[in-house]
Motif scaffolding. Sequence first.
Motif, PDB file in Angstrom:
ATOM      1  N   TYR A 105       3.514   2.940   1.892  1.00 49.98           N
ATOM      2  CA  TYR A 105       4.789   3.598   1.684  1.00 49.98           C
ATOM      3  C   TYR A 105       5.005   3.572   0.172  1.00 49.98           C
ATOM      4  O   TYR A 105       4.871   2.519  -0.451  1.00 49.98           O
ATOM      5  CB  TYR A 105       5.931   2.846   2.364  1.00 49.98           C
ATOM      6  CG  TYR A 105       5.933   2.890   3.874  1.00 49.98           C
ATOM      7  CD1 TYR A 105       6.568   1.903   4.620  1.00 49.98           C
ATOM      8  CD2 TYR A 105       5.311   3.923   4.566  1.00 49.98           C
ATOM      9  CE1 TYR A 105       6.591   1.936   6.006  1.00 49.98           C
ATOM     10  CE2 TYR A 105       5.316   3.964   5.954  1.00 49.98           C
ATOM     11  CZ  TYR A 105       5.960   2.975   6.672  1.00 49.98           C
ATOM     12  OH  TYR A 105       5.975   2.996   8.036  1.00 49.98           O
ATOM     13  N   PHE A 148       7.367   4.837  -3.318  1.00 50.05           N
ATOM     14  CA  PHE A 148       8.708   5.182  -3.761  1.00 50.05           C
ATOM     15  C   PHE A 148       8.715   5.391  -5.274  1.00 50.05           C
ATOM     16  O   PHE A 148       7.877   4.846  -5.994  1.00 50.05           O
ATOM     17  CB  PHE A 148       9.702   4.044  -3.457  1.00 50.05           C
ATOM     18  CG  PHE A 148       9.697   3.550  -2.032  1.00 50.05           C
ATOM     19  CD1 PHE A 148       8.743   2.643  -1.598  1.00 50.05           C
ATOM     20  CD2 PHE A 148      10.653   3.989  -1.131  1.00 50.05           C
ATOM     21  CE1 PHE A 148       8.741   2.181  -0.281  1.00 50.05           C
ATOM     22  CE2 PHE A 148      10.659   3.534   0.186  1.00 50.05           C
ATOM     23  CZ  PHE A 148       9.700   2.624   0.602  1.00 50.05           C
ATOM     24  N   TYR A 200      11.816   4.760  -8.004  1.00 45.54           N
ATOM     25  CA  TYR A 200      13.182   4.328  -8.270  1.00 45.54           C
ATOM     26  C   TYR A 200      13.501   4.632  -9.724  1.00 45.54           C
ATOM     27  O   TYR A 200      12.616   4.603 -10.595  1.00 45.54           O
ATOM     28  CB  TYR A 200      13.357   2.825  -8.019  1.00 45.54           C
ATOM     29  CG  TYR A 200      13.567   2.436  -6.577  1.00 45.54           C
ATOM     30  CD1 TYR A 200      12.484   2.257  -5.722  1.00 45.54           C
ATOM     31  CD2 TYR A 200      14.845   2.220  -6.063  1.00 45.54           C
ATOM     32  CE1 TYR A 200      12.673   1.885  -4.391  1.00 45.54           C
ATOM     33  CE2 TYR A 200      15.047   1.845  -4.740  1.00 45.54           C
ATOM     34  CZ  TYR A 200      13.956   1.688  -3.916  1.00 45.54           C
ATOM     35  OH  TYR A 200      14.149   1.317  -2.594  1.00 45.54           O
ATOM     36  N   LEU A 229      17.179   4.941  -5.594  1.00 46.98           N
ATOM     37  CA  LEU A 229      16.006   5.594  -5.032  1.00 46.98           C
ATOM     38  C   LEU A 229      15.993   7.074  -5.402  1.00 46.98           C
ATOM     39  O   LEU A 229      16.967   7.790  -5.179  1.00 46.98           O
ATOM     40  CB  LEU A 229      15.994   5.448  -3.514  1.00 46.98           C
ATOM     41  CG  LEU A 229      14.807   6.079  -2.794  1.00 46.98           C
ATOM     42  CD1 LEU A 229      13.514   5.325  -3.121  1.00 46.98           C
ATOM     43  CD2 LEU A 229      15.031   6.090  -1.282  1.00 46.98           C
ATOM     44  N   LYS A 289      10.818   9.127  -1.674  1.00 46.07           N
ATOM     45  CA  LYS A 289       9.913   8.230  -0.975  1.00 46.07           C
ATOM     46  C   LYS A 289       8.876   9.036  -0.194  1.00 46.07           C
ATOM     47  O   LYS A 289       9.138  10.165   0.233  1.00 46.07           O
ATOM     48  CB  LYS A 289      10.684   7.323  -0.025  1.00 46.07           C
ATOM     49  CG  LYS A 289      11.377   8.077   1.113  1.00 46.07           C
ATOM     50  CD  LYS A 289      12.201   7.158   1.977  1.00 46.07           C
ATOM     51  CE  LYS A 289      12.903   7.958   3.083  1.00 46.07           C
ATOM     52  NZ  LYS A 289      13.843   7.135   3.868  1.00 46.07           N
ATOM     53  N   THR A 300       6.490   8.336   3.165  1.00 50.08           N
ATOM     54  CA  THR A 300       6.121   7.433   4.255  1.00 50.08           C
ATOM     55  C   THR A 300       4.937   8.028   5.004  1.00 50.08           C
ATOM     56  O   THR A 300       3.827   7.522   4.933  1.00 50.08           O
ATOM     57  CB  THR A 300       7.319   7.175   5.188  1.00 50.08           C
ATOM     58  OG1 THR A 300       7.844   8.430   5.646  1.00 50.08           O
ATOM     59  CG2 THR A 300       8.415   6.440   4.447  1.00 50.08           C
ATOM     60  N   SER A 308       5.289  -0.362  -1.020  1.00 56.56           N
ATOM     61  CA  SER A 308       5.792  -1.358  -0.086  1.00 56.56           C
ATOM     62  C   SER A 308       4.614  -2.102   0.514  1.00 56.56           C
ATOM     63  O   SER A 308       3.673  -1.481   1.027  1.00 56.56           O
ATOM     64  CB  SER A 308       6.603  -0.686   1.013  1.00 56.56           C
ATOM     65  OG  SER A 308       7.094  -1.638   1.933  1.00 56.56           O
ATOM     66  N   SER A 309       4.676  -3.407   0.446  1.00 59.14           N
ATOM     67  CA  SER A 309       3.571  -4.208   0.968  1.00 59.14           C
ATOM     68  C   SER A 309       3.618  -4.248   2.486  1.00 59.14           C
ATOM     69  O   SER A 309       4.594  -3.836   3.113  1.00 59.14           O
ATOM     70  CB  SER A 309       3.644  -5.623   0.418  1.00 59.14           C
ATOM     71  OG  SER A 309       4.622  -6.358   1.134  1.00 59.14           O
ATOM     72  N   ASN A 310       2.564  -4.788   3.075  1.00 56.33           N
ATOM     73  CA  ASN A 310       2.547  -4.886   4.532  1.00 56.33           C
ATOM     74  C   ASN A 310       3.417  -6.020   5.050  1.00 56.33           C
ATOM     75  O   ASN A 310       3.493  -6.261   6.244  1.00 56.33           O
ATOM     76  CB  ASN A 310       1.109  -5.013   5.053  1.00 56.33           C
ATOM     77  CG  ASN A 310       0.377  -6.175   4.405  1.00 56.33           C
ATOM     78  OD1 ASN A 310       0.961  -6.942   3.654  1.00 56.33           O
ATOM     79  ND2 ASN A 310      -0.900  -6.292   4.697  1.00 56.33           N
ATOM     80  N   THR A 311       4.096  -6.729   4.152  1.00 53.62           N
ATOM     81  CA  THR A 311       5.081  -7.718   4.590  1.00 53.62           C
ATOM     82  C   THR A 311       6.509  -7.244   4.291  1.00 53.62           C
ATOM     83  O   THR A 311       7.451  -7.982   4.503  1.00 53.62           O
ATOM     84  CB  THR A 311       4.873  -9.073   3.900  1.00 53.62           C
ATOM     85  OG1 THR A 311       4.998  -8.902   2.479  1.00 53.62           O
ATOM     86  CG2 THR A 311       3.492  -9.631   4.223  1.00 53.62           C
ATOM     87  N   GLY A 312       6.646  -6.034   3.790  1.00 61.41           N
ATOM     88  CA  GLY A 312       7.976  -5.476   3.572  1.00 61.41           C
ATOM     89  C   GLY A 312       8.487  -5.553   2.155  1.00 61.41           C
ATOM     90  O   GLY A 312       9.398  -4.821   1.784  1.00 61.41           O
ATOM     91  N   LYS A 313       7.923  -6.429   1.334  1.00 60.50           N
ATOM     92  CA  LYS A 313       8.443  -6.522  -0.022  1.00 60.50           C
ATOM     93  C   LYS A 313       7.971  -5.347  -0.856  1.00 60.50           C
ATOM     94  O   LYS A 313       6.947  -4.723  -0.559  1.00 60.50           O
ATOM     95  CB  LYS A 313       7.994  -7.832  -0.664  1.00 60.50           C
ATOM     96  CG  LYS A 313       6.509  -7.910  -0.970  1.00 60.50           C
ATOM     97  CD  LYS A 313       6.125  -9.298  -1.446  1.00 60.50           C
ATOM     98  CE  LYS A 313       4.649  -9.382  -1.794  1.00 60.50           C
ATOM     99  NZ  LYS A 313       4.219 -10.772  -2.075  1.00 60.50           N
ATOM    100  N   LEU A 314       8.720  -5.024  -1.890  1.00 62.54           N
ATOM    101  CA  LEU A 314       8.362  -3.940  -2.800  1.00 62.54           C
ATOM    102  C   LEU A 314       7.587  -4.504  -3.981  1.00 62.54           C
ATOM    103  O   LEU A 314       7.931  -5.553  -4.524  1.00 62.54           O
ATOM    104  CB  LEU A 314       9.612  -3.217  -3.306  1.00 62.54           C
ATOM    105  CG  LEU A 314      10.471  -2.519  -2.250  1.00 62.54           C
ATOM    106  CD1 LEU A 314      11.607  -1.768  -2.928  1.00 62.54           C
ATOM    107  CD2 LEU A 314       9.639  -1.585  -1.385  1.00 62.54           C
ATOM    108  N   PHE A 355       6.512  -3.448  -7.694  1.00 65.61           N
ATOM    109  CA  PHE A 355       6.912  -2.494  -8.718  1.00 65.61           C
ATOM    110  C   PHE A 355       5.836  -2.327  -9.775  1.00 65.61           C
ATOM    111  O   PHE A 355       5.166  -3.294 -10.160  1.00 65.61           O
ATOM    112  CB  PHE A 355       8.197  -2.978  -9.409  1.00 65.61           C
ATOM    113  CG  PHE A 355       9.437  -2.848  -8.571  1.00 65.61           C
ATOM    114  CD1 PHE A 355       9.719  -3.764  -7.578  1.00 65.61           C
ATOM    115  CD2 PHE A 355      10.317  -1.805  -8.791  1.00 65.61           C
ATOM    116  CE1 PHE A 355      10.869  -3.640  -6.805  1.00 65.61           C
ATOM    117  CE2 PHE A 355      11.470  -1.672  -8.030  1.00 65.61           C
ATOM    118  CZ  PHE A 355      11.757  -2.597  -7.033  1.00 65.61           C
TER     119      PHE A 355
END
Lengths: 118, 112
Positions: B32, B34, B36, B46, B49, B51, B94-100, B102
Amino acid sequence: GAGVSQSPSNKVTEKGKDVELRCDPISGHTALYWYRQSLGQGLEFLIYFQGNSAPDKSGLPSDRFSAERTGGSVSTLTIQRTQQEDSAVYLCASSLVALGGPSGNEQYFGPGTRLTVT
Amino acid sequence: AQSVTQLGSHVSVSEGALVLLRCNYSSSVPPYLFWYVQYPNQGLQLLLKYTTGATLVKGINGFEAEFKKSETSFHLTKPSAHMSDAAEYFCVVSSNTGKLIFGQGTTLQVKP
């Protein structure tokens, strides 16, 4: 609706003191994230919460840093025995879900807390 | 592990000129992506994005970005720069653990 809010907006503290930074996420957002923005390091991930649990704490720079989230809403980031290198802008973000979905983990950021350690 | 590289920490364009901010990513899973933007003394906002689906994504303020898997790129463009576009822009994965994660950011300067 209301966005992510953070308090205080600015905090000046003396080296060695403890500080608490607060984040109020968007209502209904289950995931909450803390990041740090500093001149030398850019934007760094610190920790993320899914509900009240923290599946990923990998970004916390030392054991002086901790965070908690209660009631699946408000979160507090605590820095103990602050050091000058902790000076930075601390950003909080929230998202509807942590992973997947059509939003693709779109995160909404608060205005940040600028921490200055003297 | 995911990572992002933004090419050029500073980009300067004339008002009305094309804006091109370059971003390359590394990801072992479908990413994913993005963009910003951070205006002076303001929070992160934002822009757009990616996806899944259409690889050309349109965002706010006339910006768009194209996901090119073969080039692992997600460059940001705008046909005609405006003075109000001066800001810092971050490419994010976006990582596979949800964190972004940058990129280092690109400061866009728009000259009159």
